[in-house]
Design a protein around this motif. Structure first.
Motif, mmCIF file in Angstrom:
data_model
loop_
_atom_site.group_PDB
_atom_site.id
_atom_site.type_symbol
_atom_site.label_atom_id
_atom_site.label_comp_id
_atom_site.label_asym_id
_atom_site.label_seq_id
_atom_site.Cartn_x
_atom_site.Cartn_y
_atom_site.Cartn_z
ATOM 1 N N GLU A 406 0.658 -1.552 -0.314
ATOM 2 C CA GLU A 406 0.370 0.177 0.532
ATOM 3 C C GLU A 406 0.641 1.139 -0.085
ATOM 4 O O GLU A 406 0.427 2.449 0.402
ATOM 5 C CB GLU A 406 -1.006 0.236 1.200
ATOM 6 N N GLY A 407 2.148 0.796 -0.260
ATOM 7 C CA GLY A 407 3.051 2.427 -0.170
ATOM 8 C C GLY A 407 3.291 3.156 -2.101
ATOM 9 O O GLY A 407 2.605 2.353 -3.105
ATOM 10 N N THR A 408 4.704 3.877 -2.520
ATOM 11 C CA THR A 408 4.331 4.101 -3.552
ATOM 12 C C THR A 408 5.696 3.942 -3.857
ATOM 13 O O THR A 408 6.205 3.734 -3.327
ATOM 14 C CB THR A 408 3.656 5.717 -3.668
ATOM 15 N N CYS A 409 6.355 4.357 -5.242
ATOM 16 C CA CYS A 409 6.890 3.614 -5.810
ATOM 17 C C CYS A 409 7.905 4.537 -5.968
ATOM 18 O O CYS A 409 9.209 4.003 -6.425
ATOM 19 C CB CYS A 409 7.445 3.147 -7.346
ATOM 20 N N THR A 410 7.822 5.909 -5.689
ATOM 21 C CA THR A 410 8.719 7.294 -5.512
ATOM 22 C C THR A 410 8.566 8.087 -3.968
ATOM 23 O O THR A 410 6.717 8.759 -4.313
ATOM 24 C CB THR A 410 8.683 8.082 -6.683
ATOM 25 N N VAL A 415 8.933 10.552 -10.648
ATOM 26 C CA VAL A 415 8.540 9.368 -11.494
ATOM 27 C C VAL A 415 9.297 9.797 -12.921
ATOM 28 O O VAL A 415 10.534 8.336 -13.642
ATOM 29 C CB VAL A 415 6.659 9.245 -12.494
ATOM 30 N N GLN A 423 3.312 3.290 -12.833
ATOM 31 C CA GLN A 423 1.871 3.915 -13.171
ATOM 32 C C GLN A 423 1.180 2.912 -12.687
ATOM 33 O O GLN A 423 -0.503 3.009 -12.318
ATOM 34 C CB GLN A 423 2.414 5.184 -13.812
ATOM 35 N N GLU A 426 0.372 1.623 -9.258
ATOM 36 C CA GLU A 426 0.432 2.235 -8.558
ATOM 37 C C GLU A 426 -1.143 2.843 -8.428
ATOM 38 O O GLU A 426 -1.724 2.947 -7.589
ATOM 39 C CB GLU A 426 1.480 3.058 -8.267
ATOM 40 N N HIS A 427 -1.498 3.294 -9.373
ATOM 41 C CA HIS A 427 -2.268 4.182 -10.004
ATOM 42 C C HIS A 427 -3.776 3.514 -10.260
ATOM 43 O O HIS A 427 -4.471 4.492 -10.010
ATOM 44 C CB HIS A 427 -2.342 5.368 -10.144
ATOM 45 N N ALA A 429 -6.754 2.745 -12.118
ATOM 46 C CA ALA A 429 -7.874 3.446 -13.051
ATOM 47 C C ALA A 429 -8.107 4.851 -12.863
ATOM 48 O O ALA A 429 -7.682 5.681 -13.680
ATOM 49 C CB ALA A 429 -9.070 3.170 -12.546
ATOM 50 N N ALA A 430 -7.059 5.244 -12.161
ATOM 51 C CA ALA A 430 -6.547 7.068 -11.843
ATOM 52 C C ALA A 430 -5.479 7.489 -13.116
ATOM 53 O O ALA A 430 -5.637 8.459 -12.912
ATOM 54 C CB ALA A 430 -6.356 7.301 -10.380
#
Lengths: 454, 454
Positions: A406-410, A415, A423, A426-427, A429-430
């Motif tokens: 539940e974290g982020t790649c950066t 990016v 992307q 991580e995101h 449908a957004a």
């Protein structure tokens, strides 16, 4: 190539505002990362927002890409002119437009650097505390939503920006906010353009919140047997509510590296570095409380910096970590920038170490542990494609694991070119919404094309 | 009217999830403001994100507007179904989805209220400190980027939200962020949807940062001869760097009003109310420093609340100000919500008082002075159109003056119906970008239509 647009720009700007020299092209082809360099066709040096508008309009008509360039200290290739065209260097737009100490605000052009800014305001008892390590430009820091060692106290760039002047792809000039500290009026464009890496519009003015310089500062460090213990201790400190100013993790491997690079004589164990800042008695109470907690968790080598010189030395050592790895002939580094909920950090740090050991490469782990954000620094031989692949494999595994947790790649590097492939994961449908936003604001895809989205 | 869509919704949802009763229609026709009520055609009570998706899809096909409804405590008509259609009441979506005290995070449905949330987490030593006064729903607070008395310490709602689940106008479900504390990945949709008042998408899940409850809290108050002096003193306190938790201004007129309403016995002078919170010795030092500054500036009646009961009483009095004005038969109130750089505050408060005196109406000035944000509360006779016009004239003059002083027409109440007319003056060329964003995300203009933009 039809070079009429270059003539138009040369006519519109002063002679020395356009350069096609090979040295300038080279300088603007890369950043501090290992991403493949690409040279621009032309480097422009705007001196005003009017210049930027003129450049954008000419580029738009000729369908020429524009890639903004700050200090070149980025780590994901954001300032590499991936599709050629114009590199827009902001070094001449480095002025203070309005300094309002009475409002704790300053409006600057994007080319001013972090240290230049602090040099101007420190004498007024004020600071701009966001500290990514490098002396980046404020424009670059906004564009990438930079943060660094003090984010645990002050948040990230996006938390500091209250207004931006933006030049859109069609040359329209607009402000995203006002000079009020808070607002519920209209959509929050300030936050949207912050971190958009020059892909939605070009930043030409920035209004930042300023902060008072604390009356008293204490730096301290301690060591633990394992990175896992460091992460657990950091977690406990956070939950205790002690208002830390910085809390950094550096693994034993990186400590030994920086010791050899700068002769720092730090204990070569997994370490936490702290800074506490505020009113004197409060700070002393905070540092003591932290020490007690650390000792309860079997921390060792608790050491408070004796004076401001030793304090500065500690943070210099911390900032030199990345350079210590790079400082080897024929070697370069790559690294992750994952950020996860703090409770997931011990697990992820262990996983990073496993991956490094498996790869057989030399690498360290260090980072802004109070935010759940850490970096790997993996050194590899630039002439050995297999090593490069191994290093990239570590980055990938780590990024996907962070996303799964539940974290982020950066967490702070952005990016650019390097994190595009994550992307969708991580995101979800957004991403479609983000791409539509890009299309809406830059229909010809001329603003920093080839970044963020594939 | 073709009511097939109502039948479709009644078939899709449980019987008790749709209501056309006149009492429900009335309840959903207004908020706490004096904006003209408009009844919905149908009130829906979704119980899950799936319900929201189904409702949105049916509404989209039939081109029926949807207006989300939280607690109905808004002040600018955001939840009034201006073009009829569906009022989407979130009172059954009030669950905690995931509570992670170890990460200082909680994920909730939008219908949970601020007090319900704090009731659940306070026993864990945690708090969600944003406090707009009313017991609003968290969804409503996100949608309007609410803030209130503690923003001077914790920032606004937008600073607390790290992830939103959104249902778009076409029924797409997406997350705007992750559970990491910071990220530089993708565009910042979390900040964009926060404060968009339900016009870009419908919020169905919210992940919030939580904060520890401070070890020690001190409440204090003091008085000054003029509002101008209060504003100057507040400004000095801010510049001193004392980390205040709350700092509120109430003019003498409003104090006398609330004294009569609640029998509080407060000194009937222009007043500042403070709260300091943190570790005991730090808080005591902070309160003493503040007192010294206040005395230096000719403040009087410095009083520290003796116990938690007196402290609670002070904040209760502060929150009841608006009700004190409304509590008169046949009278209602309207009010401004301007926010300017703090140095402009003394000037703007003086101007507000001038306008009130000129109008001949009864009115007070009170607000979150540490953020440069204050409210006017102008009482007028609902049966007298001339009084209504006079009151509105004060709001207008004040909003335009705030914008001229580089501030905003709304610091925390949002745009809704009441602040639409100032959008061009405040945002200029950015309004076109905002309108395009609305068009992109809601091409049929069915999500809370008639709000924010004319």
């Amino acid at each position: 190539m039809n070079n009429e647009w270059i003539c138009q720009l040369q006519n519109k700007l002063n002679e020395d505002q356009c350069s096609m020299s090979s040295s300038e092209k080279y300088r603007h082809s890369h950043d501090e990362s290992d991403h493949v360099p690409v040279e621009p066709d032309l480097v422009c040096f705007p001196e005003s927002t009017e210049d930027v508008v003129a450049i954008v309009q000419i580029a738009q008509q000729a369908a020429i890409p524009i890639t903004p360039f700050g200090a070149g200290s980025g780590l994901e290739g954001q300032s590499i002119p991936f599709k050629g065209g114009i590199s827009l260097n902001f070094e001449r737009m480095n002025k203070v437009i309005k300094f309002s100490p009475e409002d704790l605000l300053i409006t600057v052009q994007p080319g001013i650097t972090r240290l230049q800014l602090n040099h101007l305001i420190n004498r007024h008892g004020l600071q701009f505390p966001i500290d990514p390590g490098a002396d980046a430009t404020i424009g670059g820091m906004v564009a990438n939503n930079a943060s660094g060692t003090t984010a645990v106290r002050y948040g990230v760039m996006r938390d500091q920006v209250i207004d931006l002047e933006i030049v859109l792809a069609d040359g329209t000039r607009l402000h995203t906010g006002t000079k009020a500290k808070k607002s519920s009026s209209g959509y929050h464009l300030t936050g949207l353009f912050t971190g958009s890496e020059g892909t939605l519009g070009i930043i030409t003015e920035i209004t930042l919140k300023l902060h008072g310089i604390s009356e008293h500062t204490i730096a301290a460090s301690c060591t633990f047997e394992t990175p896992h213990q460091c992460a657990e201790a950091a977690h406990m400190i956070l939950l205790s509510g002690i208002p830390i100013q910085r809390m950094e993790f550096v693994d034993a491997y990186s400590i030994s590296k920086v010791n050899r690079y700068g002769n720092y004589g730090l204990p070569e164990k997994h370490s936490l570095f702290f800074e506490f800042a505020g009113m004197k008695s409060a700070v002393e109470e905070e540092a003591n409380l932290a020490k007690e907690l650390i000792m309860d968790m079997n921390g060792e080598n608790w050491r408070v910096a004796a004076d401001s010189e030793e304090r500065a030395m500690i943070w210099k050592a911390r900032h030199e970590m990345a350079y210590a790895y790079r400082h080897q002939a024929g070697m370069t580094i790559t690294g992750g920038d994952v950020c996860v909920p703090i409770s997931k950090l011990p697990e992820l740090i262990d996983y990073a170490r496993e991956l490094i050991v498996e790869s057989g490469l030399e690498g360290g782990i260090l980072g802004h542990i109070g935010d759940g954000n850490f970096h790997t620094a993996i050194a590899y031989d630039t002439t050995d494609p297999k090593q490069r692949l191994s290093a990239e494999y570590i980055n990938e595994k780590l990024a996907y694991r962070a996303i799964k947790l539940e974290g982020t790649c950066t967490g702070e590097h952005g990016v650019g070119l390097g994190k595009m492939k994550y992307q969708d994961a991580e995101h979800g449908a957004a991403v479609a919404v983000m791409k539509n936003m890009k299309k809406m604001l830059d229909p010809s895809n001329l603003l920093n094309p080839g970044k963020i989205f594939t």
